[in-house]
Design a protein around this motif. Sequence first.
Motif, PDB file in Angstrom:
ATOM      1  N   THR A  54       7.616   7.969 -36.092  1.00  0.00           N
ATOM      2  CA  THR A  54       6.339   8.661 -36.300  1.00  0.00           C
ATOM      3  C   THR A  54       6.050   9.539 -35.089  1.00  0.00           C
ATOM      4  O   THR A  54       6.696   9.419 -34.039  1.00  0.00           O
ATOM      5  CB  THR A  54       5.198   7.634 -36.462  1.00  0.00           C
ATOM      6  N   LEU A  55       5.062  10.427 -35.256  1.00  0.00           N
ATOM      7  CA  LEU A  55       4.618  11.289 -34.154  1.00  0.00           C
ATOM      8  C   LEU A  55       3.135  10.992 -33.960  1.00  0.00           C
ATOM      9  O   LEU A  55       2.328  11.261 -34.862  1.00  0.00           O
ATOM     10  CB  LEU A  55       4.852  12.756 -34.533  1.00  0.00           C
ATOM     11  N   ASP A  56       2.798  10.420 -32.819  1.00  0.00           N
ATOM     12  CA  ASP A  56       1.419   9.932 -32.582  1.00  0.00           C
ATOM     13  C   ASP A  56       0.947   9.076 -33.756  1.00  0.00           C
ATOM     14  O   ASP A  56      -0.193   9.208 -34.229  1.00  0.00           O
ATOM     15  CB  ASP A  56       0.461  11.122 -32.369  1.00  0.00           C
ATOM     16  N   GLY A  57       1.853   8.254 -34.280  1.00  0.00           N
ATOM     17  CA  GLY A  57       1.491   7.323 -35.348  1.00  0.00           C
ATOM     18  C   GLY A  57       1.497   7.913 -36.747  1.00  0.00           C
ATOM     19  O   GLY A  57       1.304   7.198 -37.724  1.00  0.00           O
ATOM     20  N   GLU A  58       1.746   9.238 -36.852  1.00  0.00           N
ATOM     21  CA  GLU A  58       1.698   9.898 -38.169  1.00  0.00           C
ATOM     22  C   GLU A  58       3.110  10.182 -38.681  1.00  0.00           C
ATOM     23  O   GLU A  58       4.029  10.375 -37.893  1.00  0.00           O
ATOM     24  CB  GLU A  58       0.983  11.259 -38.053  1.00  0.00           C
ATOM     25  N   ALA A  59       3.261  10.279 -40.018  1.00  0.00           N
ATOM     26  CA  ALA A  59       4.545  10.660 -40.622  1.00  0.00           C
ATOM     27  C   ALA A  59       4.919  12.078 -40.193  1.00  0.00           C
ATOM     28  O   ALA A  59       4.054  12.900 -39.886  1.00  0.00           O
ATOM     29  CB  ALA A  59       4.432  10.591 -42.145  1.00  0.00           C
TER      30      ALA A  59
END
Length: 360
Positions: free
Chosen positions: A344-349
Amino acid sequence: MSEAHAEDGPRLRDLSEEDLLDRIFPYFVQREDVLVPPGDDAAVLRAASGSVVATTDTMVLGHDWRDEWSTPAEVGSKLVTQNVADIAAMGARPTGLLVTLAAHGDLPARWAEEFSLGVASQAERYDVSVVGGDLSGAPDGVVMVSITALGDLEGRDPVLRSGARVGDVLAVHGSLGWSGAGWWLYAQGGTDPGPPEPCPVRPAEAEPPTGWTEQSARSVLMWSHRTPVTSVSSGVVASLAGATAMMDLSDGLVRDAGRIARASGVGIDLDRASLERDFVAPPLTDALPLDVAWTQVLTGGEEHSLVATFPADSPLLRDQSDPDGRWWVVGRVVEADDARPRVTLDGEAIQGQGWDHFAG
Ligand SMILES: Nc1ncnc2c1ncn2[C@@H]1O[C@H](COP(=O)(O)OP(=O)(O)OP(=O)(O)O)[C@@H](O)[C@H]1O
Ligand SMILES: Cc1ncc(C[n+]2csc(CCOP(=O)(O)O)c2C)c(N)n1
Ligand SMILES: [Mg+2]
């Protein structure tokens, strides 16, 4: 060397295999751990530490390179880097390369010679011997080149993909997205504007230069696509410093970090601010729209930089003394969570996952 096709001179079909080998062998310098050099049924190499690291990588005309973009020497150079990077990613040093060329009979013999020269000069860079290979014919239009690389761990344990632990950090050595950006520029119909003056160097070679122009940025990215580099010594240093997992980046940061995550049974969360500060930067941002620069940093293939996980307090992450460049923290290892993608990127997909040979 696309002109090679127009050149006079013998085609492969005009030479015997021995004739071609006689033209190629002199390029290959044998180092002291080679006990039987090319020319017999097999080479013999000293295996100092009692184990042998082995890997292979192949390139196919039209799929992995185009003659309009890459000279034969650049194809040879890139093939060596791809293979050596896999050895370096285990924390080993390369000891021997076996080179295969399968080609149609109309290929100019000069192509095979210049390819071999590119192999030899990049082998010199990594201080590894070419100890043999194979020649084969192929149907019209087909050119395939392949290397099998052997390496030595010099008594160290191999650094596997499976050792990342929750709490480790993910760090990259070398550039991100430069080769993919060069490929994108070629695919847009771009041509290399030619070596800028003074010719900038890549981060794996020295301090990243400043003062890019659009032309010098385009040129170095296209050059990186044709001749990516890796760092063997940095793989060894990472191993000695306690890297818990390591890979070379061939299919893009997101896909390759996903391989570490899967093998280790963890998740990896990339840090947007670190990537933005240290990688979504010149020369990428001088030559590409910002969204394309981000895409290449996250998913661009054929970079052959190293990516590794380390305990968060590893002193290597603060050490800036490696002349081949430093390790940059780009993320952290987290618990795997079925509700989220592995990476993930900063917790996002993340949109787009990187290169796949069959899906494209
Ligand atoms: N045809 C095959 N038969 C047996 N093993 C294979 C085959 N193709 C790949 N492998 C093995 O599968 C693993 C993953 O292969 P892959 O080619 O993705 O790794 P890699 O060499 O690091 O990647 P890249 O080619 O992108 O550098 C490696 O251990 C490789 O040896
Ligand atoms: C003509 C042409 N089309 C597409 C590409 C892009 N490409 C080919 S292989 C690869 C990933 C690494 O492969 P491997 O995993 O085998 O090391 C990428 C990004 C290219 N270089 N040339
Ligand atoms: Mg690899």
